[in-house]
Design a protein around this motif. Structure first.
Motif, PDB file in Angstrom:
ATOM      1  N   ARG A 165       0.812  -1.223   0.000  1.00 10.13           N
ATOM      2  CA  ARG A 165       0.000   0.000   0.000  1.00 10.13           C
ATOM      3  C   ARG A 165       0.835   1.258   0.000  1.00 10.13           C
ATOM      4  O   ARG A 165       0.437   2.281  -0.551  1.00 10.13           O
ATOM      5  CB  ARG A 165      -0.936  -0.046   1.210  1.00 10.13           C
ATOM      6  N   ARG A 166       2.019   1.213   0.613  1.00  6.74           N
ATOM      7  CA  ARG A 166       2.868   2.401   0.621  1.00  6.74           C
ATOM      8  C   ARG A 166       3.315   2.742  -0.799  1.00  6.74           C
ATOM      9  O   ARG A 166       3.327   3.915  -1.198  1.00  6.74           O
ATOM     10  CB  ARG A 166       4.086   2.172   1.515  1.00  6.74           C
ATOM     11  N   LYS A 167       3.720   1.725  -1.589  1.00  9.55           N
ATOM     12  CA  LYS A 167       4.160   1.973  -2.958  1.00  9.55           C
ATOM     13  C   LYS A 167       3.037   2.573  -3.797  1.00  9.55           C
ATOM     14  O   LYS A 167       3.244   3.529  -4.556  1.00  9.55           O
ATOM     15  CB  LYS A 167       4.647   0.671  -3.597  1.00  9.55           C
ATOM     16  N   LEU A 168       1.845   1.996  -3.666  1.00  7.68           N
ATOM     17  CA  LEU A 168       0.706   2.511  -4.444  1.00  7.68           C
ATOM     18  C   LEU A 168       0.319   3.906  -3.982  1.00  7.68           C
ATOM     19  O   LEU A 168      -0.068   4.756  -4.798  1.00  7.68           O
ATOM     20  CB  LEU A 168      -0.476   1.555  -4.326  1.00  7.68           C
TER      21      LEU A 168
ATOM     22  N   ALA B 140       2.051  11.017  -6.695  1.00  4.42           N
ATOM     23  CA  ALA B 140       2.745  11.585  -7.854  1.00  4.42           C
ATOM     24  C   ALA B 140       1.759  11.929  -8.969  1.00  4.42           C
ATOM     25  O   ALA B 140       1.865  12.993  -9.611  1.00  4.42           O
ATOM     26  CB  ALA B 140       3.801  10.598  -8.351  1.00  4.42           C
ATOM     27  N   VAL B 141       0.782  11.060  -9.227  1.00  2.00           N
ATOM     28  CA  VAL B 141      -0.230  11.341 -10.259  1.00  2.00           C
ATOM     29  C   VAL B 141      -1.071  12.553  -9.855  1.00  2.00           C
ATOM     30  O   VAL B 141      -1.405  13.405 -10.690  1.00  2.00           O
ATOM     31  CB  VAL B 141      -1.111  10.103 -10.480  1.00  2.00           C
ATOM     32  N   PHE B 142      -1.410  12.650  -8.588  1.00  2.00           N
ATOM     33  CA  PHE B 142      -2.172  13.787  -8.080  1.00  2.00           C
ATOM     34  C   PHE B 142      -1.405  15.095  -8.311  1.00  2.00           C
ATOM     35  O   PHE B 142      -1.985  16.108  -8.713  1.00  2.00           O
ATOM     36  CB  PHE B 142      -2.445  13.582  -6.594  1.00  2.00           C
TER      37      PHE B 142
ATOM     38  N   GLY C 168      -7.909  13.350 -10.272  1.00  2.00           N
ATOM     39  CA  GLY C 168      -8.767  12.383  -9.600  1.00  2.00           C
ATOM     40  C   GLY C 168      -8.231  10.966  -9.672  1.00  2.00           C
ATOM     41  O   GLY C 168      -8.437  10.172  -8.753  1.00  2.00           O
ATOM     42  N   LEU C 169      -7.524  10.626 -10.769  1.00  2.00           N
ATOM     43  CA  LEU C 169      -6.926   9.291 -10.877  1.00  2.00           C
ATOM     44  C   LEU C 169      -5.895   9.070  -9.771  1.00  2.00           C
ATOM     45  O   LEU C 169      -5.696   7.936  -9.324  1.00  2.00           O
ATOM     46  CB  LEU C 169      -6.273   9.119 -12.248  1.00  2.00           C
ATOM     47  N   GLY C 170      -5.233  10.144  -9.355  1.00  2.00           N
ATOM     48  CA  GLY C 170      -4.334  10.032  -8.215  1.00  2.00           C
ATOM     49  C   GLY C 170      -5.060  10.164  -6.893  1.00  2.00           C
ATOM     50  O   GLY C 170      -4.817   9.406  -5.948  1.00  2.00           O
ATOM     51  N   GLY C 171      -5.987  11.105  -6.828  1.00  2.00           N
ATOM     52  CA  GLY C 171      -6.700  11.355  -5.578  1.00  2.00           C
ATOM     53  C   GLY C 171      -7.519  10.175  -5.109  1.00  2.00           C
ATOM     54  O   GLY C 171      -7.736  10.009  -3.900  1.00  2.00           O
ATOM     55  N   GLY C 172      -7.973   9.315  -6.037  1.00  2.00           N
ATOM     56  CA  GLY C 172      -8.757   8.160  -5.651  1.00  2.00           C
ATOM     57  C   GLY C 172      -8.011   7.201  -4.749  1.00  2.00           C
ATOM     58  O   GLY C 172      -8.632   6.463  -3.972  1.00  2.00           O
TER      59      GLY C 172
END
Length: 495
Positions: free
Chosen positions: A90-93, A99-101, A125-129
């Motif tokens: 979970r830390r890696k994800l 980074a995407v956010f 949003g793809l990162g914020g999710g």
């Protein structure tokens, strides 16, 4: 004299174990707090900025997509983050999501048009999710259910403080500078969050999952949700509700949802957490959170618009007038966390809270518009809404079990973002549809448009109150949760 065995070493060992657990929690909390704050505050920062952005780019009706695009992207990737976090750490994800956010925030800050901004919000949003989902799962992995009641209170406070600060900060920034700074400030914060997450590299726990991710389900879900929200936000605006276009979109939407459910039932590793939703506690918790989030996000996003267009507040004042609502949410979350610890039976709390929120929203619909009255009613509404999330998180995690904490966290985040998307789309479609051809941005100069605007929002407040009543019914169906005092750290759902 008979010698007795020394008791100091065991006592010292227990003290050291407790101290080590607290140090680990503080390290985890310090690392995940900032991603959670970023995820929460970004959903409310634009609340007071929407009229300003619409004046710069045009199209107040279409600015609802600034919220919907972010929420839609979030709701699509939430289950995927839950699955991949269980498998790869979970830390890696969470670091990848941060980074995407940050990349999406940069695109928003550089936007030159409304649809560019919408596209950048989608990337954001793809990162914020993943920020909220993976942060909750990281804590759930190392904190026992009984202690999680306290930690959920802290996280609810972080989330609601972001909700409090978002509109106020957004209003002040928009009033004194440019709305672009609402996004650009995320870049150094994301860099700080990545640095803090790097310190948790030894805490990644992998849970093996068989089979590839359900990409077909993810694609179908994206199409079904996107088409549903497009129909909901466009009917009555781009085309009539009772038109061939509306009927075609509705039929296509129903077909996509039916196909998605069929594919998910046959999938070895379904994209949607169907196996969890089949559990009655989780099913009713999901329904409760969907209703709660629909009402809350509709208020957070559209109440500042109402204050600026109907009560003639500027952006900074609108942010401050939203403060009682969000402060009430903080108070409700804090009080709920205390009641959970004191009573050990928390599941009745959201029922009363949602009925209180319904009463506050009904007061907004029926009483004459007045700033002082809105302050009192907003606080009461927020106090009721603040009682929901921490309880439903604990119910879902307890019913799911330790091995499916990632899926449980994803389920709650999915329910929350799904409800937020529906609330933003439906509330916007309702109020703009009721206004007809009236120009909301120029309502202050047109008494007829002013009256239409006020009536539209009052009907919207009443509908949001009705949603809270339905959510209270769903919350009343959640089985009672009790903590087992004879087995510290254990929680059970009563039969």
């Amino acid at each position: 004299m008979t010698e007795t065995a020394p008791t100091a070493p065991p006592s010292a060992a227990r003290i050291e174990a407790v101290a080590a657990a607290r140090r680990r929690f503080r390290r985890l909390f310090g690392a995940v707090m900032l991603p959670m704050f970023l995820a929460a505050v970004d959903q409310t920062l634009l609340a007071t900025a929407t009229p300003v952005i619409s004046r710069e780019f045009g199209g107040l009706r279409d600015t609802s997509w600034l919220a919907v695009s972010y929420l839609l992207a979030s709701v699509i990737v939430v289950p995927l983050y839950g699955q991949l976090g269980d498998q790869f750490g979970r830390r890696k994800l969470l670091s990848l999501a941060t980074a995407v956010f940050a990349l999406g925030s940069l695109g928003c800050g550089l936007a030159t048009g409304l649809w560019w901004l919408v596209a950048a919000r989608t990337l954001q949003g793809l990162g914020g999710g993943g920020l909220m989902t993976l942060s909750q799962a990281l804590i759930g992995e190392v904190v026992s259910p009984q202690r999680r009641a306290r930690s959920q209170g802290w996280f609810a406070i972080v989330f609601t403080l972001a909700s409090v600060g978002g509109p106020v900060i957004g209003g002040l920034v928009v009033h004194h500078a440019s709305w672009r700074w609402l996004f650009l400030v995320n870049l150094p914060l994301c860099a700080l969050a990545l640095w803090r997450l790097h310190a948790l590299r030894a805490d990644d726990v992998l849970h093996e999952r068989k089979g590839p991710p359900d990409l077909q389900g993810m694609l179908l879900f994206a199409l079904a949700m996107g088409l549903s929200l497009f129909w909901l936000s466009s009917a009555g605006h781009r085309f009539d509700w009772l038109s061939a276009t509306s009927a075609t979109l509705l039929a296509a939407t129903a077909g996509l949802w039916a196909l998605l459910l069929r594919v998910e039932r046959l999938s070895a590793r379904p994209f949607l957490p169907i196996e969890l939703v089949r559990l009655p506690p989780v099913r009713y918790a999901v329904l409760t959170v969907v209703g709660f989030a629909s009402a809350m996000f509709a208020m957070v996003f559209y109440l500042p618009i109402y204050l600026q267009l109907s009560l003639h507040a500027d952006a900074a004042e609108a942010g401050l007038l939203l403060l009682p609502l969000t402060a009430g949410i903080v108070g409700g979350a804090t009080l709920t966390s205390r009641l959970i610890v004191w009573t050990g039976r928390p599941t009745a709390i959201p029922v009363g809270g949602l009925l209180l929120a319904a009463a506050g929203l009904l007061g907004m619909a029926l009483l004459p518009p007045d700033k002082r009255m809105l302050i009192a009613l907003g606080f009461a509404t927020g106090l009721g809404l603040g009682s929901v999330m921490s309880v439903m998180q604990i119910v879902t995690q307890t019913a799911s079990g330790p091995a499916r904490l990632g899926a449980a966290a994803a389920t709650m985040s999915l329910a929350r973002t799904l409800g937020s998307s529906i609330g933003a789309s439906a509330f916007g479609a309702l109020i703009f549809g009721l206004m007809g051809s009236s120009d909301a941005l120029h309502a202050a100069q047109d008494p007829h448009a002013q009256q239409d605007l006020r009536i539209a929002f009052e009907i919207g407040f009443a509908c949001a109150g009705a949603v809270c009543v339905l959510a209270a019914w769903a919350a009343s169906r959640v089985p009672p949760l009790r903590f087992d005092a004879s087995a510290p750290g254990r929680a059970d759902l009563a039969d």
